[in-house]
Design a protein around this motif. Structure first.
Motif, PDB file in Angstrom:
ATOM      1  N   ALA A 116       0.813  -1.217   0.000  1.00 15.81           N
ATOM      2  CA  ALA A 116       0.000   0.000   0.000  1.00 15.81           C
ATOM      3  C   ALA A 116       0.848   1.271   0.000  1.00 15.81           C
ATOM      4  N   GLN A 117       2.093   1.194   0.499  1.00 17.35           N
ATOM      5  CA  GLN A 117       2.985   2.351   0.522  1.00 17.35           C
ATOM      6  C   GLN A 117       3.941   2.350  -0.672  1.00 17.35           C
ATOM      7  N   ASP A 118       3.655   1.582  -1.693  1.00 12.38           N
ATOM      8  CA  ASP A 118       4.481   1.437  -2.907  1.00 12.38           C
ATOM      9  C   ASP A 118       5.870   0.873  -2.625  1.00 12.38           C
ATOM     10  N   ALA A 119       6.021   0.158  -1.525  1.00  5.82           N
ATOM     11  CA  ALA A 119       7.281  -0.527  -1.231  1.00  5.82           C
ATOM     12  C   ALA A 119       7.203  -1.924  -1.848  1.00  5.82           C
ATOM     13  N   PRO A 120       8.296  -2.405  -2.432  1.00  8.00           N
ATOM     14  CA  PRO A 120       8.263  -3.731  -3.043  1.00  8.00           C
ATOM     15  C   PRO A 120       8.011  -4.829  -2.015  1.00  8.00           C
ATOM     16  N   VAL A 121       7.239  -5.826  -2.430  1.00  6.62           N
ATOM     17  CA  VAL A 121       6.947  -6.983  -1.576  1.00  6.62           C
ATOM     18  C   VAL A 121       7.930  -8.086  -1.983  1.00  6.62           C
ATOM     19  N   THR A 122       8.791  -8.442  -1.070  1.00  5.03           N
ATOM     20  CA  THR A 122       9.844  -9.412  -1.381  1.00  5.03           C
ATOM     21  C   THR A 122       9.556 -10.757  -0.732  1.00  5.03           C
ATOM     22  N   GLY A 123      10.258 -11.778  -1.229  1.00  2.62           N
ATOM     23  CA  GLY A 123      10.215 -13.096  -0.615  1.00  2.62           C
ATOM     24  C   GLY A 123       8.948 -13.899  -0.853  1.00  2.62           C
ATOM     25  N   LEU A 124       8.175 -13.546  -1.844  1.00  4.11           N
ATOM     26  CA  LEU A 124       6.948 -14.296  -2.112  1.00  4.11           C
ATOM     27  C   LEU A 124       7.249 -15.574  -2.896  1.00  4.11           C
ATOM     28  N   VAL A 125       6.487 -16.605  -2.603  1.00  6.42           N
ATOM     29  CA  VAL A 125       6.494 -17.820  -3.422  1.00  6.42           C
ATOM     30  C   VAL A 125       5.214 -17.758  -4.242  1.00  6.42           C
ATOM     31  N   LEU A 126       5.364 -17.640  -5.560  1.00  9.17           N
ATOM     32  CA  LEU A 126       4.206 -17.433  -6.431  1.00  9.17           C
ATOM     33  C   LEU A 126       3.996 -18.627  -7.350  1.00  9.17           C
ATOM     34  N   ASP A 127       2.742 -19.086  -7.405  1.00  4.34           N
ATOM     35  CA  ASP A 127       2.336 -20.041  -8.433  1.00  4.34           C
ATOM     36  C   ASP A 127       1.787 -19.220  -9.589  1.00  4.34           C
ATOM     37  N   ALA A 128       2.247 -19.500 -10.793  1.00  8.59           N
ATOM     38  CA  ALA A 128       1.792 -18.710 -11.932  1.00  8.59           C
ATOM     39  C   ALA A 128       1.660 -19.587 -13.163  1.00  8.59           C
ATOM     40  N   ARG A 129       0.724 -19.197 -14.006  1.00 12.09           N
ATOM     41  CA  ARG A 129       0.565 -19.877 -15.291  1.00 12.09           C
ATOM     42  C   ARG A 129      -0.130 -18.936 -16.251  1.00 12.09           C
ATOM     43  N   LEU A 130       0.107 -19.193 -17.514  1.00 11.18           N
ATOM     44  CA  LEU A 130      -0.637 -18.524 -18.574  1.00 11.18           C
ATOM     45  C   LEU A 130      -1.701 -19.505 -19.019  1.00 11.18           C
ATOM     46  N   ARG A 131      -2.947 -19.142 -18.800  1.00 11.52           N
ATOM     47  CA  ARG A 131      -4.065 -20.032 -19.102  1.00 11.52           C
ATOM     48  C   ARG A 131      -4.629 -19.685 -20.472  1.00 11.52           C
ATOM     49  N   HIS A 132      -4.755 -20.699 -21.312  1.00 12.82           N
ATOM     50  CA  HIS A 132      -5.363 -20.509 -22.622  1.00 12.82           C
ATOM     51  C   HIS A 132      -6.878 -20.514 -22.447  1.00 12.82           C
ATOM     52  N   PRO A 133      -7.599 -19.581 -23.075  1.00  8.95           N
ATOM     53  CA  PRO A 133      -9.042 -19.488 -22.814  1.00  8.95           C
ATOM     54  C   PRO A 133      -9.868 -20.648 -23.354  1.00  8.95           C
ATOM     55  N   ALA A 134      -9.355 -21.378 -24.339  1.00 15.60           N
ATOM     56  CA  ALA A 134     -10.168 -22.430 -24.952  1.00 15.60           C
ATOM     57  C   ALA A 134      -9.652 -23.838 -24.722  1.00 15.60           C
ATOM     58  N   ASP A 135      -8.376 -23.989 -24.372  1.00 13.92           N
ATOM     59  CA  ASP A 135      -7.800 -25.330 -24.284  1.00 13.92           C
ATOM     60  C   ASP A 135      -6.805 -25.385 -23.125  1.00 13.92           C
ATOM     61  N   SER A 136      -7.185 -26.033 -22.049  1.00 14.44           N
ATOM     62  CA  SER A 136      -6.296 -26.109 -20.885  1.00 14.44           C
ATOM     63  C   SER A 136      -5.040 -26.925 -21.187  1.00 14.44           C
ATOM     64  N   GLY A 137      -5.058 -27.699 -22.245  1.00 21.10           N
ATOM     65  CA  GLY A 137      -3.866 -28.441 -22.640  1.00 21.10           C
ATOM     66  C   GLY A 137      -2.747 -27.534 -23.139  1.00 21.10           C
ATOM     67  N   ARG A 138      -3.079 -26.299 -23.491  1.00 18.87           N
ATOM     68  CA  ARG A 138      -2.071 -25.349 -23.971  1.00 18.87           C
ATOM     69  C   ARG A 138      -1.586 -24.406 -22.871  1.00 18.87           C
ATOM     70  N   ASP A 139      -2.070 -24.595 -21.637  1.00 24.94           N
ATOM     71  CA  ASP A 139      -1.634 -23.742 -20.528  1.00 24.94           C
ATOM     72  C   ASP A 139      -0.120 -23.835 -20.360  1.00 24.94           C
ATOM     73  N   ILE A 140       0.482 -22.737 -19.920  1.00 24.27           N
ATOM     74  CA  ILE A 140       1.935 -22.675 -19.721  1.00 24.27           C
ATOM     75  C   ILE A 140       2.205 -22.403 -18.243  1.00 24.27           C
ATOM     76  N   GLU A 141       2.840 -23.356 -17.580  1.00 26.16           N
ATOM     77  CA  GLU A 141       3.237 -23.173 -16.180  1.00 26.16           C
ATOM     78  C   GLU A 141       4.460 -22.256 -16.143  1.00 26.16           C
ATOM     79  N   LEU A 142       4.488 -21.329 -15.202  1.00 27.37           N
ATOM     80  CA  LEU A 142       5.585 -20.374 -15.089  1.00 27.37           C
ATOM     81  C   LEU A 142       6.339 -20.594 -13.788  1.00 27.37           C
ATOM     82  N   ALA A 143       7.642 -20.589 -13.883  1.00 31.93           N
ATOM     83  CA  ALA A 143       8.506 -20.686 -12.701  1.00 31.93           C
ATOM     84  C   ALA A 143       9.053 -19.295 -12.421  1.00 31.93           C
TER      85      ALA A 143
END
Length: 152
Positions: A84-111
């Motif tokens: 909220a104070q525009d300070a960077p949030v460090t040390g997070l463990v994030l799960d991320a992926r790019l989800r394809h809107p029509a085919d979950s087989g094309r989703d891309i997991e991100l590390a």
């Protein structure tokens, strides 16, 4: 000269007509079964039951006041998280992926790895098209981000 229509002509016409209808229906059913795998969201029933938990997490996230920005190119995904104070949030463990809107087989997991204070990056090839960037924290403070992405 007009020929007389006999019973066998009517029978042949009906058999051809219904044969075409059955063949087209069989084609459509086969195509539908090959292209649609069924339920796209795993355990959707359980997810529906736990929806109140989702609402609580979103309320906690709103209380933290965190915000995120993302940059997605054809070769990398970068996410910046600030509090909220525009300070960077460090040390997070994030799960991320790019989800394809029509085919979950094309989703891309991100590390995602933290490359600087509050900036998380994943080097990956992203094909052109429409994607949904989905980011969340599996543990720790609640944080979720969903953003539609168009790459050209």
């Amino acid at each position: 000269m007009i020929r007389e229509i006999k019973g066998r002509h009517v029978l042949i016409a009906l058999l051809v007509f219904f044969g075409v209808i059955i063949a087209v229906d069989a084609f459509f059913v086969t195509t539908a079964l090959r292209t649609f795998r069924g339920e796209d969201e795993p355990r959707s029933y359980v997810q529906g039951i736990r929806y109140n938990d989702v609402l609580e997490r979103r309320e906690e996230q709103a209380g933290l006041g965190w915000s995120a920005t993302s940059v997605v190119t054809s070769t990398r995904v970068e996410i910046g998280v600030v509090d909220a104070q525009d300070a960077p949030v460090t040390g997070l463990v994030l799960d991320a992926r790019l989800r394809h809107p029509a085919d979950s087989g094309r989703d891309i997991e991100l590390a995602l790895t933290e490359i600087s204070a509050g900036v998380y990056e994943a080097d990956t090839e992203v094909p052109d098209g429409r994607w949904t960037l989905v980011v969340s924290t599996p543990e720790g403070p609640p944080f979720e981000l969903e953003q539609d992405i168009w790459l050209q």
